[in-house]
Design a protein around this motif. Structure first.
Motif, mmCIF file in Angstrom:
data_model
loop_
_atom_site.group_PDB
_atom_site.id
_atom_site.type_symbol
_atom_site.label_atom_id
_atom_site.label_comp_id
_atom_site.label_asym_id
_atom_site.label_seq_id
_atom_site.Cartn_x
_atom_site.Cartn_y
_atom_site.Cartn_z
ATOM 1 N N PRO A 82 39.147 -51.069 -3.867
ATOM 2 C CA PRO A 82 37.978 -50.281 -3.485
ATOM 3 C C PRO A 82 36.769 -51.182 -3.207
ATOM 4 C CG PRO A 82 38.139 -50.365 -5.855
ATOM 5 C CD PRO A 82 39.328 -51.124 -5.314
ATOM 6 N N ARG A 83 35.723 -50.576 -2.667
ATOM 7 C CA ARG A 83 34.456 -51.293 -2.464
ATOM 8 C C ARG A 83 33.768 -51.560 -3.792
ATOM 9 N NH1 ARG A 83 34.048 -47.235 1.600
ATOM 10 N NH2 ARG A 83 32.882 -45.962 0.122
ATOM 11 N N ASP A 84 33.851 -50.595 -4.717
ATOM 12 C CA ASP A 84 33.166 -50.705 -6.009
ATOM 13 C C ASP A 84 33.813 -49.728 -6.995
ATOM 14 O OD1 ASP A 84 32.130 -48.101 -5.382
ATOM 15 O OD2 ASP A 84 30.389 -49.006 -4.405
ATOM 16 N N ARG A 85 33.268 -49.630 -8.209
ATOM 17 C CA ARG A 85 33.850 -48.781 -9.260
ATOM 18 C C ARG A 85 33.872 -47.300 -8.851
ATOM 19 N NH1 ARG A 85 33.304 -51.452 -14.478
ATOM 20 N NH2 ARG A 85 34.749 -50.022 -15.418
ATOM 21 N N LEU A 86 32.759 -46.805 -8.273
ATOM 22 C CA LEU A 86 32.699 -45.410 -7.864
ATOM 23 C C LEU A 86 33.745 -45.118 -6.790
ATOM 24 C CD1 LEU A 86 31.446 -42.618 -8.042
ATOM 25 C CD2 LEU A 86 29.722 -43.350 -6.382
ATOM 26 N N HIS A 87 33.921 -46.041 -5.860
ATOM 27 C CA HIS A 87 34.922 -45.881 -4.802
ATOM 28 C C HIS A 87 36.323 -45.825 -5.417
ATOM 29 C CE1 HIS A 87 36.819 -47.400 -0.833
ATOM 30 N NE2 HIS A 87 36.578 -46.116 -0.721
ATOM 31 N N LEU A 88 36.583 -46.642 -6.451
ATOM 32 C CA LEU A 88 37.880 -46.622 -7.129
ATOM 33 C C LEU A 88 38.143 -45.232 -7.709
ATOM 34 C CD1 LEU A 88 39.802 -49.178 -8.975
ATOM 35 C CD2 LEU A 88 39.226 -47.200 -10.352
ATOM 36 N N ILE A 89 37.115 -44.633 -8.316
ATOM 37 C CA ILE A 89 37.262 -43.293 -8.894
ATOM 38 C C ILE A 89 37.538 -42.267 -7.797
ATOM 39 C CG2 ILE A 89 36.036 -41.452 -10.128
ATOM 40 C CD1 ILE A 89 34.553 -43.807 -11.630
ATOM 41 N N GLU A 90 36.828 -42.371 -6.677
ATOM 42 C CA GLU A 90 37.057 -41.449 -5.556
ATOM 43 C C GLU A 90 38.484 -41.584 -5.026
ATOM 44 O OE1 GLU A 90 34.080 -42.248 -2.588
ATOM 45 O OE2 GLU A 90 32.443 -41.611 -3.904
ATOM 46 N N LEU A 91 38.960 -42.819 -4.863
ATOM 47 C CA LEU A 91 40.327 -43.038 -4.369
ATOM 48 C C LEU A 91 41.351 -42.473 -5.352
ATOM 49 C CD1 LEU A 91 39.920 -46.697 -3.057
ATOM 50 C CD2 LEU A 91 40.020 -44.605 -1.664
ATOM 51 N N ALA A 92 41.114 -42.701 -6.657
ATOM 52 C CA ALA A 92 42.020 -42.179 -7.689
ATOM 53 C C ALA A 92 42.059 -40.648 -7.627
ATOM 54 C CB ALA A 92 41.585 -42.658 -9.073
ATOM 55 N N TRP A 93 40.912 -40.019 -7.377
ATOM 56 C CA TRP A 93 40.858 -38.562 -7.274
ATOM 57 C C TRP A 93 41.719 -38.085 -6.104
ATOM 58 C CZ3 TRP A 93 39.629 -34.943 -3.651
ATOM 59 C CH2 TRP A 93 39.552 -33.624 -4.112
ATOM 60 N N HIS A 94 41.591 -38.731 -4.948
ATOM 61 C CA HIS A 94 42.376 -38.332 -3.775
ATOM 62 C C HIS A 94 43.879 -38.480 -4.040
ATOM 63 C CE1 HIS A 94 39.383 -37.348 -0.731
ATOM 64 N NE2 HIS A 94 38.642 -38.325 -1.228
ATOM 65 N N LEU A 95 44.275 -39.554 -4.718
ATOM 66 C CA LEU A 95 45.693 -39.757 -5.034
ATOM 67 C C LEU A 95 46.173 -38.718 -6.047
ATOM 68 C CD1 LEU A 95 45.650 -43.640 -5.178
ATOM 69 C CD2 LEU A 95 46.710 -42.229 -3.402
ATOM 70 N N GLY A 96 45.355 -38.466 -7.064
ATOM 71 C CA GLY A 96 45.710 -37.475 -8.084
ATOM 72 C C GLY A 96 45.808 -36.075 -7.507
ATOM 73 N N ASN A 97 44.950 -35.786 -6.549
ATOM 74 C CA ASN A 97 44.962 -34.481 -5.896
ATOM 75 C C ASN A 97 46.278 -34.258 -5.149
ATOM 76 O OD1 ASN A 97 43.569 -32.040 -5.341
ATOM 77 N ND2 ASN A 97 43.106 -32.774 -3.286
ATOM 78 N N ARG A 98 46.963 -35.338 -4.786
ATOM 79 C CA ARG A 98 48.260 -35.264 -4.109
ATOM 80 C C ARG A 98 49.418 -35.470 -5.091
ATOM 81 N NH1 ARG A 98 44.321 -36.396 -1.036
ATOM 82 N NH2 ARG A 98 44.280 -35.793 1.155
ATOM 83 N N HIS A 99 49.094 -35.502 -6.380
ATOM 84 C CA HIS A 99 50.100 -35.645 -7.443
ATOM 85 C C HIS A 99 50.948 -36.909 -7.287
ATOM 86 C CE1 HIS A 99 49.195 -31.644 -9.027
ATOM 87 N NE2 HIS A 99 49.081 -31.281 -7.759
#
Length: 175
Positions: A82-99
């Motif tokens: 990711p670009r930064d910590r917040l971006h990592l959380i956003e990416l993790a959310w998108h992946l989790g949303n797809r299980h």
């Protein structure tokens, strides 16, 4: 004669030195009853009361008192930066949303290779590179070793998420 294993010793626990190893990919480590082929040609019948998600370093306790170590196999994965910590959380959310199973670390996320997901992640601004390494996804609530829950969670994927609320507020895009 094939050895039997009816219990697992968690990684890091006190145990004898392993007599052999079994190498398993992430999707082969969710088991209850299975004949496992060990690295040196022997076989072990895994026969547990309920399914577990074996982790790298777990030990199969054999009936004769010996143990066999579980090794996570190398797999084709994506190393997502990711670009930064917040971006990592956003990416993790998108992946989790797809299980999707994901290995979440301080500086990166690791997932199994999937070109469609790679395109999505790059579209979200992530740097994605290919790697071959053991995959250790986060153990979800439904995959706990030594018990936990079954896959019988009731979760409808066809329901309407709108609930009559205006979700347009608070949405912003990063350039």
């Amino acid at each position: 004669m094939t050895q039997r294993c009816t219990r697992i010793l968690p990684a890091g626990a006190e145990h004898p030195v392993p007599v052999d190893v079994v190498v398993l990919a992430h999707d082969q480590r969710h088991l209850r009853r299975k004949l496992l082929h060990l690295q040196h040609g022997e076989m072990v019948m895994l026969d547990l009361k309920e399914a577990v998600m074996l982790a790298h370093g777990d030990m199969l306790a054999l009936d004769d008192g010996n143990v066999v170590e579980v090794i996570a196999a190398e797999e084709k994965v994506y190393d997502i930066r990711p670009r930064d910590r917040l971006h990592l959380i956003e990416l993790a959310w998108h992946l989790g949303n797809r299980h999707l199973p994901a290995q979440i670390e301080e500086e990166r996320i690791v997932i199994l290779s999937d070109p469609v997901i790679r395109t999505m992640l790059e579209g979200l601004g992530a740097s994605v590179s290919e790697a071959n390494e053991p995959f250790h996804p986060v153990r979800g609530a439904y995959h706990q070793a030594g018990g936990g829950h079954s896959h019988g969670h009731s979760h409808s994927h066809g329901h309407d998420h709108s609930h009559g609320h205006d979700h347009s507020r608070g949405h912003h895009h990063h350039d």
